[in-house]
Motif scaffolding. Structure first.
Motif, PDB file in Angstrom:
ATOM      1  N   THR A 114       0.851  -1.192   0.000  1.00  0.00           N
ATOM      2  CA  THR A 114       0.000   0.000   0.000  1.00  0.00           C
ATOM      3  C   THR A 114       0.887   1.243   0.000  1.00  0.00           C
ATOM      4  N   PRO A 167       1.218   3.934   1.997  1.00  0.00           N
ATOM      5  CA  PRO A 167       2.009   4.355   3.176  1.00  0.00           C
ATOM      6  C   PRO A 167       3.273   3.511   3.373  1.00  0.00           C
ATOM      7  N   THR A 168       3.157   2.212   3.134  1.00  0.00           N
ATOM      8  CA  THR A 168       4.335   1.360   3.304  1.00  0.00           C
ATOM      9  C   THR A 168       5.400   1.716   2.260  1.00  0.00           C
ATOM     10  N   ALA A 220       7.054   4.856   3.349  1.00  0.00           N
ATOM     11  CA  ALA A 220       7.952   4.628   4.489  1.00  0.00           C
ATOM     12  C   ALA A 220       9.255   4.006   4.013  1.00  0.00           C
ATOM     13  N   ALA A 244      11.558   6.425   2.203  1.00  0.00           N
ATOM     14  CA  ALA A 244      12.223   7.447   3.008  1.00  0.00           C
ATOM     15  C   ALA A 244      13.516   6.934   3.643  1.00  0.00           C
ATOM     16  N   ILE A 245      13.776   5.639   3.512  1.00  0.00           N
ATOM     17  CA  ILE A 245      15.013   5.105   4.085  1.00  0.00           C
ATOM     18  C   ILE A 245      16.122   5.324   3.062  1.00  0.00           C
ATOM     19  N   THR A 246      16.975   6.262   3.377  1.00  0.00           N
ATOM     20  CA  THR A 246      17.986   6.682   2.404  1.00  0.00           C
ATOM     21  C   THR A 246      19.093   5.645   2.300  1.00  0.00           C
ATOM     22  N   VAL A 300      11.473  -3.093   7.845  1.00  0.00           N
ATOM     23  CA  VAL A 300      10.249  -2.284   7.821  1.00  0.00           C
ATOM     24  C   VAL A 300       9.168  -2.974   6.995  1.00  0.00           C
ATOM     25  N   SER A 327       5.628  -4.188   8.530  1.00  0.00           N
ATOM     26  CA  SER A 327       4.611  -3.194   8.156  1.00  0.00           C
ATOM     27  C   SER A 327       3.211  -3.791   8.241  1.00  0.00           C
TER      28      SER A 327
END
Lengths: 424, 442
Positions: free
Chosen positions: A391, A393-394, A397, A400-402, A414, A418
């Protein structure tokens, strides 16, 4: 659901997910063949699964002073089998019955007897419910767990007599208090022989008085009592309801349940055809989302990532305990909670820890970690058995993990922890 | 199809979690539509037993302070007779040929010739002497069922025989200003269905020693934490949903709520893990499970974060067999735990705010079964804290007048709950329904 999605659904609801490459292979076979292999592995010639506890010392000698050393080993050996078995439904059925006909290591204290009970669930889990209920009633671990071992004429212990009706076969409201007592009397006379761990029947400590039980006259022993229970009108619906909840989630259409109950009764309470019908109903869209309990979730994540479970069994055992679900350690005779209970902060935290532990040892060349490292969310979701993708949001998320030294393993953690991999 | 219990155990436990009890009502009602009245024929009589306050006073917390309640839930049905022991009662020894506490070994309670404490509870006697302990003998629900799970339902919900959807403390939380604040209520040792409310949220800490976020080795923990929080989607910290949302929506709140609990309680609980050996004595036995949980409860209270309710769950009291050894070990842990808790909150300066009560879903059969005791009715509760007085509440045990082989219910559990709610500042009737007079604390 498309074909790929249907296969993934089957492996989540009646198994423990998919290993690397499995989904491609199964998709080429088609969903009908996958279902046949799942439900009838003997008839379809599927490779036999090894016993999960082969090679573990299960000598009954340990019983007088119960061997503590392999108590932790045994639940994890089972999860390793879930994560690798060629016959997922057999392991799933064993897991289902263990959660329904509960005994615990904590009370039974004998690893050997717990394992024997699990082997019995494996052998009888898909067969007639009558035989399963008869077997578990005089199963040595169950005799110890619900005090059948001390239930004798003149000193009747009601524990099993109550739970067999309330929790195992009929459900509350379908019997009254006097029947608890009568049933307990019919079950008197069994005890577990310390030396062999076998159940022995001693006629002298058995109350053989014929009594009326659940509307049946002349009930006086374990066979007549079990017959009365499985002939009770509430029994088929109770068992079907439990299976439906586990496979389809809840709520399930009452008319469908009624149909399935009638068919189950017509089948002589043989479990396998009902499981097949429930899976077919799910493929037709009758399933609703459910929360993946910690044990099947963990087994599936191990399977998907190819993580070597032997290397992480100790920390995982502790985390499963913290999550509230270590095999053979149910909180009470009602078994584990379900649904939203597995969204608690305690379980969420432990799930996160298990995800991190798996990510730590996931092989670099496994498709899950490769996709996570490359930032390919479609491939990552597919590798975790979710071909429909994550989905938004996952995905956000994960995005955003660089990039960093451990970005791949952090993303994998994550993704596994999740909501997308918890509500299935 | 789905029994009432399957809800309360399943959904119920869920609601005692960080994601709160919202969304449960509809599901519950659906499940209960097919439900029958509770165990027909099991209720011994329909009339509630009035609270037995006996003209005592009900102290209230001083304005400007925050009252706190710790509920120690003894799961399985604690045996009252071998906890608060009747002294010089021949019937007791007749009914308990192998299990009775021998006369002369029970710890006498100053001022009482009728009751003493089980020898393993002896360390509670100084609390009694200090005026910080009272006991209710014969507490329970008049409508008590011997079914374990019907009894659990009633114990948690305080609504016997009704279609029930919430726990009694959850309903209280719902009346508070910010029921979705997961720091107001904490469940220690197990999920706590008593804390289910419509909006009430709570933090569940099964094992206080491991209440921190684990990251993969070498990973950036802050980045992991931020990403897990982000799985909730936009506005993760918005108001709690109030019903009708999907499981996925509920699941999306689990990481933000969990992380908030960890960040708040984790560091304080880690201190306990480091001090596992009290007083620094290296050879002292490690704390029992109940003691460790009660120490964590004291530490949470000491944080002063507005936590009002802590439910500490301790299992193992369903002593059908092997009672002598098992029950004594559990009670010894309870005793050590209450003493350690009392010492810790006294040292922290919080004692005057904190009421501790023990409760269990039912008592056990008066007659032993040879090796243990089966499910019964009347039980025993203790109340502890500076606001209580050393006394027995209710009429006590009458072994000559049993209720179908069980201790009769002399004080309704709802009267105990009413005292707890009163201590919390109420409301009482809104939570329990009218007619449940609190037992006086002092």
């Amino acid at each position: 659901m498309d074909e790929r999605g249907k296969i993934a659904w089957l492996t989540r609801r009646a198994g423990f997910g998919l290993g690397p490459g499995d989904l491609d292979r199964l998709e080429s076979q088609g969903v009908d063949a996958v279902l046949d292999d799942l439900v009838d592995p003997d008839g379809r010639g599927v490779a036999v699964a090894p016993d999960p506890w082969v090679g573990i010392d299960l000598s009954v000698d340990g019983q007088a002073a119960p061997a503590k050393k392999n108590r932790g080993e045994i639940p994890l050996a089972w999860i390793a089998a879930m994560a690798s078995t060629p016959r997922p439904l057999e392991e799933w059925m064993r897991w289902f019955w263990h959660g329904h006909l509960v005994s615990t290591m904590r009370v039974v204290k004998s690893p050997a007897l717990m394992v024997r009970q699990m082997q019995m669930f494996h052998d009888r889990g898909a067969g007639p419910f009558r035989d399963l209920l008869r077997a578990v009633t005089v199963d040595p671990a169950m005799l110890l767990y619900l005090d059948g071992n001390t239930n004798r004429k003149g000193a009747v212990n009601e524990n099993y007599g109550r739970e067999v009706l309330e929790l195992f076969a009929l459900g509350i409201g379908n019997f009254d208090e006097s029947e608890v007592r009568v049933g307990a009397g019919a079950f008197t006379g069994f005890r577990v022989e310390r030396k062999t761990g076998e159940a022995r029947f001693d006629p002298r400590s058995h109350d053989d008085t014929p009594r009326r039980y659940l509307g049946v006259e002349g009930v006086h022993d374990v066979d007549t009592a079990i017959d009365a229970i499985v002939q009770h009108h509430a029994c088929p619906a109770f068992v079907v309801g439990r299976l439906a909840k586990a496979i389809l989630g809840e709520p399930t259409d009452p008319a469908r349940l009624e149909r399935l109950t009638t068919q189950f009764r017509d089948d002589g309470l043989v479990v396998r055809p009902t499981v097949r019908r429930l899976l077919e109903a799910g493929l037709d869209g009758a399933g609703v989302p459910l929360v993946w309990a910690p044990v099947p979730w963990f087994a599936a994540m191990v399977r998907a990532t190819g993580a070597p479970i032997a290397r992480i069994s100790q920390p995982v055992g502790r985390q499963l305990q913290a999550a509230g679900q270590l095999p053979m350690d149910a909180p009470n005779v009602a078994g584990w909670p379900s649904g939203r209970a597995w969204l608690s902060s305690a379980t969420t935290l432990a799930r996160g820890a298990m995800a991190a532990i798996i990510a730590d040892v996931a092989p670099m060349d496994g498709p899950a970690l490769e996709a996570a490292t490359a930032g390919d969310w479609t491939a990552l979701a597919d590798a975790l058995g979710r071909p429909e993708g994550f989905t938004s949001p996952t995905q956000a998320a994960l995005g955003a993990i660089t990039a960093s030294a451990q970005a791949g393993r952090t993303r994998l953690t994550v993704a596994m922890a999740s909501p997308d991999m918890v509500v299935i | 199809m789905l029994s009432r219990r399957s809800f309360l155990i399943g959904g119920g436990a869920a609601a005692g979690t960080a994601v709160g009890g919202y969304a449960l009502w509809d599901a519950l009602v659906r499940e209960h539509l097919e439900d029958r009245p509770l165990s027909p024929g099991l209720a011994s009589n329909g009339s509630p037993v009035p609270g037995a306050g006996g003209g005592s006073t009900l102290p209230s917390i001083l304005p400007g302070t925050r009252s706190v309640v710790v509920v120690l839930a003894l799961d399985g049905g604690n045996d009252a007779l071998n906890t608060l022991v009747p002294l010089n009662d021949g019937l007791y020894h007749d009914y308990r040929a192998t299990l009775s506490v021998a006369d002369g070994t029970a710890k006498p309670l100053t001022g009482s010739t009728a009751y003493g404490l089980s020898p393993v509870l002896a360390s509670l006697a100084p609390l009694w002497d200090a005026g910080q302990l009272s006991a209710i003998a014969g507490v329970g629900f008049a409508e008590q069922s011997r079914s374990h799970f019907a009894a659990l339902d009633t114990w948690w919900s305080a609504q016997p025989g009704a279609v029930r959807t919430t726990g009694w403390l959850g309903r209280w939380l719902d009346t508070q200003q910010d029921p979705a604040n997961p720091l107001t209520a904490v469940a220690l040792g197990s999920t706590a269905p008593m804390l289910i409310g419509h909006q009430a949220a709570s933090t569940v800490i099964l094992d206080p020693r491991g209440f921190s976020l684990r990251a993969p080795r070498g990973a950036d923990a802050a980045q992991l934490s931020a990403a897990l929080r982000a799985t909730a989607g936009p506005a993760p910290s918005g108001p709690a949903p109030t019903g009708g949302e999907s499981l996925l929506d509920v699941a999306r709140h689990s990481w933000p709520a969990t992380l908030r609990g960890i960040e708040t309680f984790g560091p304080a609980l880690a201190v306990d893990a480091a001090n596992d050996e009290p007083d620094g004595a290296p050879d002292e036995a490690p704390d029992g499970k109940i003691t460790a949980l009660l120490k964590s409860a004291a530490r949470i209270i000491d944080l002063d974060l507005g936590t009002r309710v802590i439910v500490v769950s301790a299992g193992g009291f369903d002593t059908h067999a092997g009672q002598a050894e098992q029950h004594a070990a559990l009670l010894a842990d309870v005793s050590a735990g209450i003493v350690a808790f009392s010492a810790a909150i006294t040292a922290g300066g919080d004692a005057q705010d904190v009421l501790l009560v023990t409760t269990s879903e039912f008592g056990r059969r008066v007659a032993e079964n040879g090796d243990g005791t089966d499910h019964g009715k009347g039980g025993v509760s203790f109340l502890s804290g500076p606001m209580v007085a050393p006394r027995f509440i209710g009429g006590g045990y009458d072994l000559a007048a049993l209720d179908k082989g069980d201790l009769a219910v002399e004080v309704d559990t709802r009267s105990l709950y009413a005292s707890v709610l009163h201590w919390l500042g109420g409301p009482v009737d809104e939570v329990l329904g009218a007619g449940h007079a609190p037992v006086g604390l002092a």
